[in-house]
Motif scaffolding. Structure first.
Motif, short mmCIF file in Angstrom:
data_model
loop_
_atom_site.label_atom_id
_atom_site.label_comp_id
_atom_site.label_asym_id
_atom_site.label_seq_id
_atom_site.Cartn_x
_atom_site.Cartn_y
_atom_site.Cartn_z
N LEU A 159 0.74 -1.24 0.28
CA LEU A 159 0.18 0.00 0.27
C LEU A 159 0.70 1.34 -0.58
CD1 LEU A 159 -3.22 0.96 0.25
CD2 LEU A 159 -2.39 0.95 2.78
N ARG A 160 2.00 1.41 0.66
CA ARG A 160 2.75 1.80 0.99
C ARG A 160 3.39 2.54 -0.55
NH1 ARG A 160 6.15 2.09 6.41
NH2 ARG A 160 6.78 0.28 4.98
N ALA A 161 4.16 1.14 -0.55
CA ALA A 161 5.11 1.78 -1.97
C ALA A 161 4.52 2.50 -3.11
CB ALA A 161 5.60 0.66 -2.75
N PRO A 162 3.31 2.45 -3.37
CA PRO A 162 2.40 3.99 -4.95
C PRO A 162 2.47 4.69 -4.29
CG PRO A 162 1.19 1.82 -3.92
CD PRO A 162 2.61 1.65 -3.73
N ALA A 163 2.43 5.15 -2.95
CA ALA A 163 2.46 6.34 -2.75
C ALA A 163 3.77 7.42 -2.43
CB ALA A 163 1.77 6.38 -1.32
N ALA A 164 4.61 5.91 -1.82
CA ALA A 164 5.69 6.91 -1.33
C ALA A 164 6.43 7.04 -2.90
CB ALA A 164 7.02 5.47 -1.24
N ALA A 165 6.01 6.63 -3.87
CA ALA A 165 6.14 7.44 -5.58
C ALA A 165 5.87 8.38 -5.68
CB ALA A 165 6.47 6.04 -6.69
N LEU A 166 4.87 8.66 -5.49
CA LEU A 166 4.27 10.07 -5.39
C LEU A 166 4.72 11.57 -4.99
CD1 LEU A 166 0.07 8.75 -5.55
CD2 LEU A 166 1.84 9.85 -7.58
N LEU A 167 4.92 10.41 -3.94
CA LEU A 167 5.37 11.72 -2.17
C LEU A 167 6.69 12.15 -3.07
CD1 LEU A 167 4.66 9.88 0.88
CD2 LEU A 167 3.56 12.13 -0.41
#
Length: 281
Positions: A159-167
């Motif tokens: 769940l966190r990986a795609p959010a991290a890329a956006l961040l």
């Protein structure tokens, strides 16, 4: 019903110990060190925790050898787990305790991601990414609202990986929207990079505008009067870094935990969303 994007001033992303049952003082482990005066296994209540779930030495934690407690921030996960996930139950209930202790670290990770996403949604330069950031925020918030059994099985990293890329992309747009600093003569500009080992580095007065310091090791670094405008600091270790007179008012992804772990002064400029620690006398 549409889930609203989080607000960095909203209470659900800020720790409210009055609505928690001392989860960080029980569920988590800590070891005797410069940050903690004693060893405490996970699941055992801290010796300083009172029956009303309050810390009996809160005003003198640092003087009592519990500096680590003054640094920690759950991003509001404590009250979320207590009041919502478990409907006001406490860990005194033996049937609830294992799930509550297992869910708390998961919830903290989710709330930390929500904090960063909320900040990214406030970055004007990252506005082209706002629709995707809002979708990511909704997914994380929906996961945080799940029942205990689902939270225990949740793949947080997926769940966190795609959010991290956006961040990272949001931070890049912000960093590149203005002048990139020249560093200083004492530390080569090539060392100012993600994951850099800058422990104890002399960065006094450094022009660090737009620096990509994601995950950098800045323990004990001298950052007095440094300009960190638009510098990306997600995951940077600022323990005992000297921030006296530094400008972090527009630093990207700076958290209260990082600020609490550092040393500063009345002339340190912080983002409005963060508080000046009491030990910055």
């Amino acid at each position: 019903m549409e889930i609203q994007a989080p607000d960095l001033q909203a209470p659900d992303l800020r720790a409210d110990c009055s609505r928690c049952v001392g989860l960080c003082c029980v569920a988590l482990a800590f070891a005797r060190s410069a940050d903690f005066a004693i060893d405490k296994p996970a699941g055992d209540p801290c010796v300083n925790l009172a029956d009303d779930f309050r810390c009996t030495i809160h005003p003198v934690l640092r003087d009592s050898g519990f500096k680590g407690c003054t640094v920690f921030d759950c991003f509001g996960a404590g009250q979320q787990v207590t009041q919502h996930t478990f409907g006001g139950a406490t860990w005194h209930d033996e049937q609830v305790r294992p799930d509550m202790f297992a869910v708390f670290p998961v919830m903290r990770q989710l709330h930390e991601v929500l904090w960063y996403l909320a900040e990214a949604l406030e970055l004007v330069e990252a506005s082209p990414l706002h629709p995707r950031l809002r979708r990511a925020e909704r997914e994380v918030r929906e996961a945080a609202a799940a029942p205990p059994e689902a939270l225990r099985e949740l793949d947080v990293e997926a769940l966190r990986a795609p959010a991290a890329a956006l961040l990272r992309d949001a931070a890049r747009l912000t960093r590149e929207a203005g002048p990139i600093g020249t560093g200083n003569l004492r530390v080569s500009r090539t060392r100012l990079r993600p994951g850099a080992d800058l422990a104890g580095a002399d960065l006094r007065g450094a022009d660090l505008r737009g620096a990509e310091l994601r995950g950098a090791l800045l323990i004990g670094a001298d950052l007095r009067k440094a300009d960190l405008s638009r510098a990306e600091l997600i995951g940077a270790d600022l323990r005992d870094a000297d921030l006296a007179g530094a400008d972090l008012s527009r630093a990207v992804y700076l958290t209260q935990m990082q600020v609490n772990a550092a040393a500063g002064s009345t002339t340190t400029r912080l983002p409005e969303r963060l508080q000046r620690p009491a030990h910055w006398r």
